[in-house]
Design a protein around this motif. Sequence first.
Motif, PDB file in Angstrom:
ATOM      1  N   VAL A 242       0.872  -1.175   0.000  1.00  0.00           N
ATOM      2  CA  VAL A 242       0.000   0.000   0.000  1.00  0.00           C
ATOM      3  C   VAL A 242       0.910   1.226   0.000  1.00  0.00           C
ATOM      4  O   VAL A 242       1.474   1.606   1.036  1.00  0.00           O
ATOM      5  N   ALA A 245      -2.882   6.019   0.342  1.00  0.00           N
ATOM      6  CA  ALA A 245      -4.324   5.809   0.418  1.00  0.00           C
ATOM      7  C   ALA A 245      -4.995   7.088   0.858  1.00  0.00           C
ATOM      8  O   ALA A 245      -4.537   7.753   1.795  1.00  0.00           O
ATOM      9  N   ALA A 251      -8.461   1.437   3.466  1.00  0.00           N
ATOM     10  CA  ALA A 251      -7.468   0.533   2.879  1.00  0.00           C
ATOM     11  C   ALA A 251      -7.196  -0.645   3.809  1.00  0.00           C
ATOM     12  O   ALA A 251      -7.049  -1.790   3.367  1.00  0.00           O
ATOM     13  N   THR A 254     -10.080  -3.208   3.648  1.00  0.00           N
ATOM     14  CA  THR A 254      -9.967  -4.084   2.481  1.00  0.00           C
ATOM     15  C   THR A 254      -8.898  -5.146   2.713  1.00  0.00           C
ATOM     16  O   THR A 254      -9.106  -6.334   2.402  1.00  0.00           O
ATOM     17  N   PHE A 398      -1.089  -1.181  -4.325  1.00  0.00           N
ATOM     18  CA  PHE A 398      -2.161  -0.196  -4.285  1.00  0.00           C
ATOM     19  C   PHE A 398      -1.575   1.208  -4.267  1.00  0.00           C
ATOM     20  O   PHE A 398      -0.641   1.497  -3.528  1.00  0.00           O
ATOM     21  N   ASN A 420      -4.137  -2.425  -7.626  1.00  0.00           N
ATOM     22  CA  ASN A 420      -5.334  -1.826  -7.017  1.00  0.00           C
ATOM     23  C   ASN A 420      -6.474  -2.815  -6.828  1.00  0.00           C
ATOM     24  O   ASN A 420      -7.651  -2.460  -6.858  1.00  0.00           O
TER      25      ASN A 420
END
Length: 461
Positions: A242, A245, A251, A254, A398, A420
């Motif tokens: 990640v 974000a 985030a 998820t 991401f 993503n």
Amino acid sequence: MSTPTGYRVQDPSTDQVVETFPALADGEVDQLLAAAETAQRAWAARPIEERATIVQKVADLFEERKDELAQIIATEMGKRVTEGVEEAEFSSAIFGYFADKGPTFAADRPIETFEGGRAMIRHLPLGVLLGVMPWNFPYYQIARFAAPNLMLGNAIVLKHAEICPRSALAVQQIMDDAGVPAGVYTNVFATHDQIAEFIADPRVAGVSLTGSERAGSVIGALAGQHLKKAVLELGGSDPYIVLDAEDPAEAARTAWATRMYNMGQACNSNKRMIVSADIHDAFVAELVSLAEAMKPGEAADEDPTVFTPLSSRGAAEGLGEQVERARQQGATVHVGGTVTDEAGARFAPAVITGVTSEMDAYREELFGPVAVVYKVESADEALALANDSQYGLGGAVFSQDEAQAERVARQLEVGMANVNTPAGEGAEIPFGGVKRSGFGRELGPLGMDEFVNKQMFYVQD
């Protein structure tokens, strides 16, 4: 007290053995393979469109029986019932996909030749295949191996995990009811010695295993010794990067939902969350909050804050030992990480930070509901950490900057790279890894390209 062995239903919510099944008798291997060899030749001789009709019926029966199938694996390995239904539906989709696309995938492929004449690649079956399947997705694992190979005209001998006998028999019943001829798909409750006997037999043309590195090493060595084609899908410790974000908490939610699917017992689960320093603390705080809200429950519970049993008491205790060792070596265990039952296999979901390369947890696969989070200062540091692994199954990156996420994802040393999204999944999406995560591919057009004789066929003018 000794740990039960052999083919059995051992309810992970209680650790009680509720049913046992006998293994193959000595001498049955030869009889079974003789029948499979004969049946395979007749199956391969049928037009592929006829095979497709039967494979589509298999797909239909998975859909029709999904509720019953889900109940079976809830008892066998603790899977949440709603996830079991999803697994049966996905298995149906896989059989349906290959029934539909198989004739195209197996069609003759012309080759441009500069010598005159006609050249082509034909796609012919190899013969009888052995499948050795794991417990974590009892139907899906069979589907992705069996569907393309039944379409090709191969025959299958299927050895399932010892704790999945009822689901193994339920799949055999589906095959029988769909009209798959006797001998073309055969479930076997085989011992380890009998598996070696199958692989050594010249009537077996190849073997596919999904399982641990240890099992892969054994099966791979046997396949090599006997010059057999092998496909191995082994462990994973997938990086989940990640980079940024807009909402770190979202985030994290998820990431947590991904990690908790199947109680974290998936080869391509996001076992290493690699998070940029500027959002790391907020990300971890949300994970801890989510973990603290989890409570023990049953497979029938649909509440996502309920954690169901792991596959076995032994699996839960082993994971607990890994977490405790990480703690003793200096990692921070923020929440969870212990077995919560006196007898069953429920394991409190955990969040861990501060793992360094000197710790065992840095190299190990944590097969269960444990979120390990690493803090990085840059995309390049994230990439270096992601690739510093013996595994290479999948990975995800991401970022709100899609080009940046793509740049990093393209450099992941994995078989499946995602941008993503936690994972691109579908019957049409190939699955498989590199490094110690194994070799070969299942699903999609590549799934029908493994156990096949890609025969060069040339006709001179």
